[in-house]
Design an enzyme around this catalytic site. Sequence first.
Site, PDB file in Angstrom:
ATOM      1  N   HIS A 151      38.751  29.194  36.827  1.00 25.45           N
ATOM      2  CA  HIS A 151      40.007  29.419  36.129  1.00 25.45           C
ATOM      3  C   HIS A 151      41.039  29.967  37.168  1.00 25.45           C
ATOM      4  O   HIS A 151      41.792  30.721  36.780  1.00 25.45           O
ATOM      5  CB  HIS A 151      39.959  30.458  35.067  1.00 25.45           C
ATOM      6  CG  HIS A 151      39.110  30.169  33.938  1.00 25.45           C
ATOM      7  ND1 HIS A 151      39.429  29.429  32.731  1.00 25.45           N
ATOM      8  CD2 HIS A 151      37.745  30.466  33.517  1.00 25.45           C
ATOM      9  CE1 HIS A 151      38.550  29.191  32.135  1.00 25.45           C
ATOM     10  NE2 HIS A 151      37.376  29.723  32.420  1.00 25.45           N
ATOM     11  N   TYR A 168      32.985  39.218  33.679  1.00 26.51           N
ATOM     12  CA  TYR A 168      34.146  39.111  33.779  1.00 26.51           C
ATOM     13  C   TYR A 168      35.021  40.817  34.751  1.00 26.51           C
ATOM     14  O   TYR A 168      35.672  40.502  35.505  1.00 26.51           O
ATOM     15  CB  TYR A 168      35.119  38.954  32.516  1.00 26.51           C
ATOM     16  CG  TYR A 168      35.161  37.789  32.051  1.00 26.51           C
ATOM     17  CD1 TYR A 168      34.098  36.493  31.823  1.00 26.51           C
ATOM     18  CD2 TYR A 168      36.366  37.161  31.974  1.00 26.51           C
ATOM     19  CE1 TYR A 168      34.049  35.324  31.612  1.00 26.51           C
ATOM     20  CE2 TYR A 168      36.478  35.567  31.914  1.00 26.51           C
ATOM     21  CZ  TYR A 168      35.480  34.707  31.522  1.00 26.51           C
ATOM     22  OH  TYR A 168      35.385  33.648  31.453  1.00 26.51           O
ATOM     23  N   ASN A 217      38.812  29.330  25.197  1.00 24.06           N
ATOM     24  CA  ASN A 217      39.049  28.135  25.756  1.00 24.06           C
ATOM     25  C   ASN A 217      39.749  27.044  24.751  1.00 24.06           C
ATOM     26  O   ASN A 217      39.742  27.463  23.704  1.00 24.06           O
ATOM     27  CB  ASN A 217      37.673  27.251  26.128  1.00 24.06           C
ATOM     28  CG  ASN A 217      37.010  27.879  27.741  1.00 24.06           C
ATOM     29  OD1 ASN A 217      37.911  28.382  28.282  1.00 24.06           O
ATOM     30  ND2 ASN A 217      35.928  27.609  27.589  1.00 24.06           N
TER      31      ASN A 217
END
Length: 503
Positions: free
Chosen positions: A56, A339, A129
């Site tokens: 990303h 994350y 997404n």
Amino acid sequence: MSDSKKTLTLGFGAPVDNDLNSVTAGPKGPVLIQDVHVVEKLAHFDRERIPERVVHAKGAGAHGHFEVTADVTKYTRAKFLSKVGQKTDVFVRFSTVGGEKGSADSERDPRGFAVKFYTEEGNYDMVGNNTPVFFIRDAMKFPDFIHTQKRNPATNLKDPDMFWDFLSLTPESIHQVTILFSDRGTPRSYRNMNGYSSHTYMWYNAKGEHVWVQYHFKTLQGIQNFDGPEADRMRGVDPDVATRDLHNAIVKGQFPAWRVEVQIMTPQQAADYRFDPFDITKVWPHADFPPMEIGRMVLDRNPENYFAEVEQAAFSPGNFVPGIGPSPDKMLQGRLFSYPDTHRHRLGANYHLLPINAPKAAPMRNYQRDGEMRFDGNGGGGPNYWPNSFGGPAPDPSYALPPIDVAGMAARHAYVLGDIDFVQAGWLYRKVMTDTDRDHLVANIVGHLKGAQKRIQLRQTALFHKADAEYGERVAKGLGLDANEVKKLAAMSQEDRVKATEA
Ligand code: NDP
């Protein structure tokens, strides 16, 4: 007198006399090290880059708000969802996945759709997404999967062999591959696509009763995609097409908006359902779990500084607020770790203090102290340990997640690969896609898969055949493969298929 408001200064505030000429010994140099100004300027420039996100990396963002349009208090105690008409500030980052920071917006790729809700109970992140499913369902496979979508370690080139070798050895990817190679794999803009949580999450109410939810953000601008040749052309014409579109629309007052829906499944329905509802390679069919509208999201303000607000934005699917929690989804469980871990690496241990990431509508009180770049008051003189008897912040058990029933042997449980993994790709091909969608899908696949070795083409085409015979036959024809050989491979177990297509 100089105007002190306009005078250029060094990083520590001292006024600067000249920003064009280094201090030199004589007009021809050399440069003197005592010119702390030129040293500071060069040294800071040398440190401007932070690690690129490993996935990303290329993205664009905007600020806006979310407004509740339905009463969902029987499902969740989340305060930001507690009243119809209530508005919460949001920041949204859209992105491609595999491309580097400078890559083209029109690449074939899923698009990231990450929403940060600045709620009064802390920040809630929905990190989704533009596709409702994913390629794999266990985070153990994620680093391998991403390696294959990026560059070959020897040539530094994108490599169709790596790409399709992995996917054809990972049959659960077939549903997401079918979406990716449809024109939804190349959205015309970030405004013209839906967002999906893809994962299942827990919602629980004030009584501690829970349900499972999936979120859908439906674009009110309508779905619009590039077809394959348009997407290819756009990579050269305007590599930043989606970034530009989002920025310009907001400048013109054409604020993009999404209708927010949820699908809800009770724990009993989840226990009885015909497939694992936490398997991210599957959708919950609308006929079984009708989407329910709960709100509307509007983006109406561009960032003032890209680095501060978009590059430093850090989302985590683990940023929950009371009323929302995780599900057992194995892929989600991996992301809950990965994350925040990547943000600590990319931005430092205190990344949550950066203005874009810090809670805006809720206090932040805890016993975390120190660390690189701690730039707030660091807890001042208050106690830095718990328990303490000096009035420090205390945990409140009323915020506990409701207990859920889990049981079983601790082991590396493999998913049993079955025909169920091909069913939804088949539905998509047969009942959802139009004739044009199917034509484009086959052309997009053939254009990419033709770069891989023939044995890999055969193995992958057999998977398309398993999803739908016509789908497999059309890809086989496009690639010039023997249709009977594909049919034979499709009838085999995955194990035998792999043996039959070994190098
Ligand atoms: P439905 O007919 O009720 O819904 C089909 C969904 O497919 C709609 O949400 C639509 O989204 C979306 N869609 C339309 N065209 C495409 C396309 N070319 N590529 C991907 N998605 C598209 O069907 P079911 O719920 O029974 O699901 C059937 C299949 O639809 C699934 O196997 C899955 O592939 C796909 N799908 C299902 C979703 C779900 O949550 N159930 C979500 C998205 C896709 P829109 O209205 O925005 O056009």
